[in-house]
Design a protein around this motif. Structure first.
Motif, PDB file in Angstrom:
ATOM      1  N   THR A  24       0.400  26.438 -17.282  1.00 60.90           N
ATOM      2  CA  THR A  24       0.669  25.453 -18.329  1.00 60.90           C
ATOM      3  C   THR A  24       0.510  25.997 -19.744  1.00 60.90           C
ATOM      4  OG1 THR A  24      -1.650  24.712 -18.239  1.00 60.90           O
ATOM      5  CG2 THR A  24      -0.051  23.561 -16.827  1.00 60.90           C
ATOM      6  N   SER A  25       0.102  27.268 -19.893  1.00 68.87           N
ATOM      7  CA  SER A  25      -0.107  27.820 -21.229  1.00 68.87           C
ATOM      8  C   SER A  25       1.224  28.280 -21.827  1.00 68.87           C
ATOM      9  CB  SER A  25      -1.080  29.001 -21.180  1.00 68.87           C
ATOM     10  OG  SER A  25      -1.131  29.657 -22.446  1.00 68.87           O
ATOM     11  N   GLU A  48       1.630  29.457 -24.783  1.00 67.66           N
ATOM     12  CA  GLU A  48       1.421  30.681 -25.554  1.00 67.66           C
ATOM     13  C   GLU A  48       1.549  31.922 -24.678  1.00 67.66           C
ATOM     14  OE1 GLU A  48      -0.079  27.295 -27.716  1.00 67.66           O
ATOM     15  OE2 GLU A  48      -0.502  27.999 -25.683  1.00 67.66           O
ATOM     16  N   LEU A  49       0.935  31.892 -23.491  1.00 67.32           N
ATOM     17  CA  LEU A  49       1.038  33.046 -22.599  1.00 67.32           C
ATOM     18  C   LEU A  49       2.466  33.224 -22.098  1.00 67.32           C
ATOM     19  CD1 LEU A  49      -2.257  32.757 -20.489  1.00 67.32           C
ATOM     20  CD2 LEU A  49      -1.787  34.252 -22.456  1.00 67.32           C
TER      21      LEU A  49
END
Length: 298
Positions: free
Chosen positions: A158-159, A161-162
């Motif tokens: 769910t990140s 950014e990653l």
């Protein structure tokens, strides 16, 4: 009864040993070019150069998977397969950037042959001169296997950014313009570091990787270490990214009041290389730094 499906793409300058098929994980393997992968019947889908390069690739990254009959299960199976395939291709780049042929083939596994139904035309991936000085070899495979699972967790997670960092690594390697590639790679680092300004970017990068960490990996004892280290180029990288993002003349960076840097001065990547602009060296450096940041954080 489920159908058998395949996804595969060619990789250059990869040393996987003498075995025809190197098994990786979950239906993934590295396969030498053969008539099943690139048949004469497939020639109309490619230019002559693409066809020749495919026939001469070091290996093909191949994923075989089952496609269920039920519609919902089919969608899930395709999504899982695409994620795994992308995870594997990205994992190679994170461990040691490799060059790809760009074309991704999808089709049906008929047992004795593949029926190619779609060719996705992407730009070949490349990371520049330093990456080409070392082949991805069998000694790197244990790290590769672990990285495949780590990247897959990011892509399924769910990140944002990653996921953005992983995507920006790929997009930078697919970009023909080295400065734009470098800008994308710095943005990938920013996605993870969440830095608000040049000093914060430097401080967070140094804290994560170490101030004196070499920017360019030391491939082996026959290739001497390069003098570029994290603390010395972090702000220069940020300045390059800023000038490019805002469309500013790169020459103006040399007279910047806060962090002057001559982005156009001539330097050598290593003693045997040609002179190149510092901005182009920084762009190559950004790729390897993003790879290190991803290794440390995912």
């Amino acid at each position: 009864m489920s159908a058998k499906r395949v996804i595969y793409t060619g990789i250059r300058y990869l040393n996987a040993g003498d075995t025809e098929v190197v098994s990786l994980t979950d239906g993934l393997s590295l396969v030498r070019p053969n008539e099943m992968l690139i048949a004469e019947d497939d020639r109309p889908m490619m230019t002559e150069l693409q066809f020749s390069e495919a026939r001469n690739a070091s290996r093909f990254l191949l994923l075989r998977y089952d496609l269920p009959i039920e519609f919902v299960e089919r969608e899930r199976a395709v999504e899982a397969a695409e994620t795994l395939f992308r995870s594997a291709l990205t994992a190679f780049q994170v461990i040691k950037p490799v060059e790809t042929l760009g074309l991704i083939y999808r089709g049906e596994d008929l047992g004795t042959s593949f029926l190619i139904e779609q060719v996705e035309y992407r730009h070949p991936m490349a990371a520049g001169e330093w990456a080409r000085l070392k082949r991805f070899d069998k000694a790197m495979f244990p790290d590769l296997m672990r990285m495949i699972e780590r990247v897959r967790r990011v892509l399924e997670g769910t990140s944002a950014e990653l996921k953005n960092a992983v995507t920006l690594l790929q997009l930078g390697m697919e970009n023909y313009h080295p400065l734009i590639a470098g800008m994308l790679w710095v943005m990938g680092m920013e996605a993870i570091l969440e830095s608000g300004n040049r000093n914060e970017f430097r401080d967070k990068l140094v804290a994560l990787l170490g101030a004196n960490t070499p920017v360019f990996p030391v491939w082996d004892s026959s290739v001497p270490a390069l003098p570029w280290i994290v603390k010395d180029i972090a702000i220069d990288l940020y300045m390059l990214r800023n000038k490019l993002v805002h469309g500013v003349d790169l020459r103006k960076a040399a007279t910047d009041k806060s962090s002057p840097v001559d982005l156009l001065r001539l330097v050598k990547l290593h003693p045997d290389s040609q002179d190149t602009q510092y901005s182009l060296l920084l762009s190559q450096a950004a790729c390897f730094l993003l790879c290190q940041v991803i290794q440390k954080t995912i």
